[in-house]
Design a protein around this motif. Structure first.
Motif, mmCIF file in Angstrom:
data_model
loop_
_atom_site.group_PDB
_atom_site.id
_atom_site.type_symbol
_atom_site.label_atom_id
_atom_site.label_comp_id
_atom_site.label_asym_id
_atom_site.label_seq_id
_atom_site.Cartn_x
_atom_site.Cartn_y
_atom_site.Cartn_z
ATOM 1 N N ARG A 183 39.320 42.791 33.177
ATOM 2 C CA ARG A 183 39.094 41.656 32.185
ATOM 3 C C ARG A 183 37.716 41.182 32.149
ATOM 4 N N GLU A 220 44.341 43.090 28.821
ATOM 5 C CA GLU A 220 44.246 42.607 27.770
ATOM 6 C C GLU A 220 45.351 41.915 27.370
ATOM 7 N N GLY A 250 44.640 48.409 32.055
ATOM 8 C CA GLY A 250 43.825 48.107 30.834
ATOM 9 C C GLY A 250 44.691 47.146 29.915
ATOM 10 N N ARG A 251 45.921 47.499 29.538
ATOM 11 C CA ARG A 251 46.919 46.882 28.826
ATOM 12 C C ARG A 251 47.321 45.635 29.228
ATOM 13 N N CYS A 264 42.976 43.936 37.700
ATOM 14 C CA CYS A 264 43.182 43.221 36.065
ATOM 15 C C CYS A 264 42.018 42.344 36.116
#
Lengths: 609, 499
Positions: free
Chosen positions: B325, B275, B271-272, B321
């Motif tokens: 996203r 982001e 998640g990070r 990812c």
């Protein structure tokens, strides 16, 4: 100043000298070698198993997408990538028995060289040549992207082996997903037996986190065998090229490969070619010096001139004999090649018979319907091995024959030269490096083996240029019987065998044996034709080469005789002036010979260090 | 109900044959142990060998199928001894030396994978390791992990070939999953060599090919699995491969297994990463070296990124990812499911269930018949003639076996049928473990009447084909087999229509 440029300058001096002394034949000899220096094609084969990233590597090296790359479809046709100012592509297509070159659209390459394209278009393409304006290729580098080989035991593998004598170096590509497999390592071993320059590239390092461990393992596997391994990511290289990203380019690891190609491969080839050029110029200088030396003797001692002329007539006669069919080397050449063709013919027959006999034995005890499927892969491996071995022996034998003929020729040539030298009266004041009396160096200016090496190098480069194309293709396009088709007939009735009569079993055996025989015959027919072509080409080439050398010797003897005759006819005042001129001219030639010798020595020293 | 059969008539007859052989050969030093083992084997789950060249991802696939880190998967070559993973109530391990029975061994965990404590044996003398493990998938099939073919270590390579080609003894596996990164010459040769007599050879019946490490195709770009699917589709059309394997499917074993091991903190890490924005992640995901670099990037420590890389591979991280996203998934379990779906493992599982597990009686029967056949020839009995003829009878008039022979004949192009007819025969016979509607190429919800109508018209069509006076012999034979298959289906439909 590059080695090639130095060689060209030396050659220009040589040509000027030969022309000035009225020897267009010697000037031509140098010119033919200059062509090689100026068109320094250095072939490097890029090989490996399927889908290891060979085409991508070629693209990464030349810095642009030339070879079609596809996630799925593999390269099916050898693609030679060379330098050209304007993008150009050429297909070598088989038309019945002839090869035809045909220009093709660069954008249409995938349709010509990939598995899918070849299937769809149904072209009988043997080879595709692509020219691109890449700096890496500017110095004569030609990268040959070969279809994947399924190990040594495959026919493409055997073909790769057979084309090795005509390649300067080989790059073996294996992806960093895993350590080299046993078949791959065997293949690398096979390569190194016939090509001194082999490098391993571990590709796709961008997607394999553990590539360093793979590299370490491969490094110890190939230690002492091949150079590298080079860790490369062609993907990163192409991204770097798109975005002009130097950091990424460095991470791709392509630079060291390019440096290796430039240094070891190209510079090594340049050194070898330059050294050969210097050797030729040295030989020419020695030929030019002969008549001047004779003239000098005649001028110094007019009383002995008649005897001198008589001796030179003997030398001339000897040289004449060397030029005609009566020359011993002619006989040696004919004999060596008669033996060689006989032996190779026999070799092939013998190997074919072995395979066929083994098949007969295999099928005698058993039912082919049951065992054919296990037997057939073995048969194909045997045949591929047979082909590879045959070509290796062919190359070894041609090399040996060349050396034999060169030795015979050199011996007779030396005897001609000895006669001339004796006549000239042992004055050592103008001794040329090319003709010291210990005969370590001979009249022709090289070491004893020199002439043979020259002949062989020229043979390989001309043969490579003319025939490697057709050869590579012809053999890859072997009339390989579709494996599935081989055994089909045999499988019929494979069930309920116990109820069958023994007559049917016998029939099946006979059928299996016949199938093997026709398969092996078909392959051996192609190989034996190609083998005979190579032998004939080599023999003709060697005959021309030595005949030209003999002719030069004759011309030198003739020139010496004329010089002596002119010297005896001249007045004493003129004689003194002429003596000074001859001495000055001999100095000039000695300078040329020394320059050639120095260049060779320097090149050899560098090659050794 | 629909197509999933109980113990088949063939299985019953084979069972009886084996029992009879056990009586006839009772006490025979050579034959008796073989038959005891054969009888036991008929009751065991199907044995599926996972085979392929060295580093083709066999152990990873075992782990992915079981859903637990069982087999060691490291950079170097891992599996050096044939290892059987059997269903068991308890965690247990055995080793077997050549020519002797199973000996108990002690299980241990070594860097996550299951291993055995060293004992008084050398790895070289072990014929196999057997691990009993309570896992659902092992209840329907025993998985056999094999050493890689083409290993640099000669004994390991030789062991793998020996296991697969089995010069002597009965074939230890009933079916094979053959893994290849690219199925080219060498793999086809290996597949060809994998065989003993009739039953053990790879055939459209008992072998499937897996385009393994599929995520690495095409530089591990997000489209890798699509490319792998194209590769697999091409293999399915390749005549050489068609006669050796039933089908070919792409699987990214690492991603399949990794997705099952994904933790909540892994999910947060992805998640990070997502982001951080596409430019940052694209740059970071250019290569594994960049992704695993020491500096902290996008709020992720090196150790977190390296774990993701070990778990999912570069391809897995790239698509994970993207999924986050683009908001395609929002939860950890959701991500795990999405990644597994892309790995292709579900398709392989389904394939193994319908093609192997559901047909295990048939596959085992083939091996049993082949073993009995060899036995009868190697160790003839004084009154063996009647047993032998019984054996032949079973082989000759079991329609299932006839169907399989037809399938092989069709696949090797030895039968003069049209392309559509070939596809029909393949669907019918190959998918014999699947529901009838699927075998007929019909929608699953088609009504009974329609089903019967289709089958009846097929019966008619193939009867005309079989009785055509000018048809060549092979076509007539083939048509007769198909006709009988349709008649069988019609019979199945008559007494108890499917509800």
């Amino acid at each position: 100043v590059s080695d090639r440029e130095i060689a060209v300058r030396l050659a220009e001096h040589g040509i000027k000298a030969a022309t000035a002394y009225g020897r267009p034949d010697l000037a031509d000899r140098i010119r033919s070698s200059i062509d090689r220096i100026l068109d320094p094609t250095v072939r490097v084969l890029v090989v490996g198993e399927f889908k290891q990233g060979k085409s991508s590597l070629v693209n990464a090296i030349v810095g642009r997408p030339v070879c079609p790359v596809d996630d799925d479809v593999a390269t099916a046709v050898p693609t030679a990538v060379r330098f050209a100012e304007q993008p150009v592509a050429m297909a070598v297509v088989r038309d019945d028995d002839d090869l035809r070159r045909q220009p093709i659209e660069v954008t249409a390459l995938p349709a010509w060289v990939t598995e899918a394209g070849v299937e769809v278009a149904n072209h009988e393409v043997e080879l595709v040549e692509v020219g691109v304006a890449s700096d890496v290729l500017r110095d004569g580098l030609v990268l040959v992207d070969l279809p994947g080989v399924g190990g040594l035991g495959s026919l493409p593998g055997a073909v790769t082996m057979a084309s090795l004598p005509y390649a300067r170096a080989v790059v073996f590509v294996s992806d960093a997903a895993q350590e080299l497999t046993a078949p791959e390592l065997d293949f690398v071993r096979g390569l190194t037996r016939q090509c001194p320059l082999v490098a391993l590239v571990d590709s796709k390092i961008d997607i394999h986190p553990a590539w360093r461990q793979v590299i370490a393992a491969d490094a110890s596997d190939i230690a002492g065998l091949a150079q590298g391994p080079f860790a490369v990511s062609s993907e990163l290289a192409s991204k770097a090229a798109e975005s002009d990203d130097d950091v990424l380019a460095a991470e791709s690891g392509v630079v060291p490969v390019v440096e290796w190609l430039r240094g070891e491969v190209l510079a090594g080839a340049a050194r070898r070619d330059a050294s050969l050029m210097a050797e030729v110029v040295g030989a020419v200088a020695a030929q030019l010096a002969g008549p001047l030396e004779a003239e000098r003797s005649a001028l110094a001692d007019p009383g002995a001139a008649a005897a001198l002329a008589a001796q030179l007539e003997v030398a001339q006669a000897e040289a004449l004999r060397l030029r005609t069919a009566a020359g011993r080397w002619q006989q040696a050449l004919t004999d060596a090649f008669a033996d060689l063709s006989g032996d190779l013919d026999h070799d092939l027959r013998y190997r074919v018979r072995d395979v066929v006999n083994a098949a007969d034995e295999t099928f005698d005890g058993i039912d082919p319907a049951k065992t054919w499927d296990t037997y057939e892969p073995q048969l194909r491996r045997d045949v591929a091995g047979l082909v590879a071995d045959h070509y290796r022996i062919l190359d070894e034998r041609i090399t040996a024959a060349t050396e034999t003929v060169a030795a015979v020729f050199t011996e007779d040539a030396e005897s001609v030269q000895a006669t001339v030298r004796e006549a000239a009266g042992g004055d050592r004041s103008h001794d040329l490096p090319g003709r010291s009396p210990d005969s370590e160096r001979t009249l022709t200016g090289g070491k004893r083996a020199g002439l043979g090496t020259q002949a062989l190098t020229l043979l390989r480069s001309s043969y490579g240029g003319a025939i490697m194309l057709s050869f590579l293709g012809a053999t890859i396009g072997f009339p390989v019987v579709a494996p599935a088709a081989l055994g089909v007939g045999l499988m019929l009735g494979a069930h309920g065998l116990r109820q069958e009569s023994s007559r049917q079993l016998l029939q099946r055996r006979a059928q299996a044996k016949a199938t093997v025989r026709s398969y092996v015959d078909e392959i051996s027919f192609v190989v034996s034709k190609d083998s005979r072509d190579r032998i004939r080409f080599s023999q003709r080439h060697l005959r021309d080469f030595f005949a030209a050398r003999a002719s030069e010797l004759y011309q030198s003897a003739l020139a010496s005789l004329q010089a002596v005759q002119e010297a005896t006819g001249s007045a004493s005042v003129d004689r003194e002036t002429r003596q000074a001129d001859v001495a000055a001219e001999l100095d000039r030639i000695a300078w040329l010979a020394r320059a050639a010798a120095d260049i060779r020595a320097a090149l050899e020293e560098r090659a050794g260090s | 109900v629909n197509g999933v059969r109980g113990r088949s008539p063939l299985a019953v007859r084979v069972r009886a044959l084996v029992d009879r052989a056990r009586r006839d050969y009772d006490g025979h030093p050579q034959a008796s142990p073989v038959l005891v083992e054969l009888a036991a084997r008929l009751d065991e789950p199907l044995r599926v060998a996972i085979a392929g060249r060295v580093k083709s991802g066999k152990s990873t696939l075992v782990n992915a199928l079981v859903g637990e880190p069982l087999a060691a998967t490291e950079v170097g070559e891992c599996t050096r001894v044939v290892t059987w993973y059997r269903s068991g109530h308890r965690y247990r391990a055995f080793v077997q030396r050549a020519g002797s029975g199973l000996e108990p061994a002690t299980l241990r965990r070594l860097r996550g994978a299951v291993d055995i404590e060293p004992g008084d044996w050398t790895p070289g003398e072990l014929e196999r390791i057997v691990i009993d493990w309570p896992a659902a998938v092992l209840g329907s099939m025993t998985l056999i992990d094999t050493p890689g073919l083409g290993s640099l270590s000669a004994p390991v390579g030789a062991r793998a070939e020996e296991f697969l080609s089995q010069v002597h003894g009965s074939s230890p596996a009933d079916a094979v999953v053959y893994l290849a990164r690219h199925l080219h010459g060498a793999d086809v040769r290996v597949l060809e060599a994998f065989r003993d007599d009739d039953a053990g050879r790879p055939s459209p019946i008992n072998a499937v090919a897996v385009v393994a490490r599929a995520d690495e195709i095409g530089a591990a770009r997000p489209t890798a699995m699509d490319a792998a699917a194209r590769v697999a589709a091409r293999y399915r059309q390749d005549p050489q491969i068609r006669r050796l394997c039933q089908t070919a499917v792409p699987v990214a074993g690492m991603l399949a297994f990794g997705s099952s091991q994904l933790t909540e903190s892994d999910f947060r890490a992805v998640g990070r990463l997502a982001e951080a924005g596409q430019p940052v992640t694209d740059e970071l995901l250019l290569s594994t070296d960049r992704f695993a670099m020491d500096d902290e990037v996008a709020g992720l420590e090196a150790v977190e990124r390296r774990r993701l890389l070990d778990l999912l591979g570069l391809f897995g991280v790239r698509i994970a990812c993207g999924l986050l996203r683009d908001g395609v998934v929002r939860t950890g379990p959701g991500l795990a499911v999405a990644l597994r779906a892309r790995s292709g493992i579900d398709e392989l599982r389904a394939l193994l269930a319908t093609q192997f597990a559901a047909r295990s009686d048939l596959l085992k029967a083939r091996v049993a018949l082949a073993t009995l056949n060899r036995l009868v020839h190697e160790v003839p009995l004084a009154r063996g003639a009647s047993f032998e003829s019984e054996l032949e009878r079973v082989e000759a008039d079991s329609h299932e076996l006839t169907e399989l022979r037809l399938l092989v004949a069709v696949r090797t192009g030895r039968v003069g049928l049209g392309d559509e007819e070939i596809a029909e025969v393949e669907r019918l016979v190959e998918r014999s473990g699947a529901p009838i509607t699927e075998r007929l190429g019909l929608a699953a919800d088609v009504g009974d009447d329609e089903l019967r109508r289709v089958v009846t018209s097929s019966v008619e069509r193939w009867r005309r084909r079989a009785e055509h006076p000018l048809a060549p012999r092979d076509t007539v034979d083939a048509a007769s087999v198909v006709l009988r298959t349709y008649e069988g289906i019609l019979l199945e439909l008559e007494p108890a229509p499917v509800g």
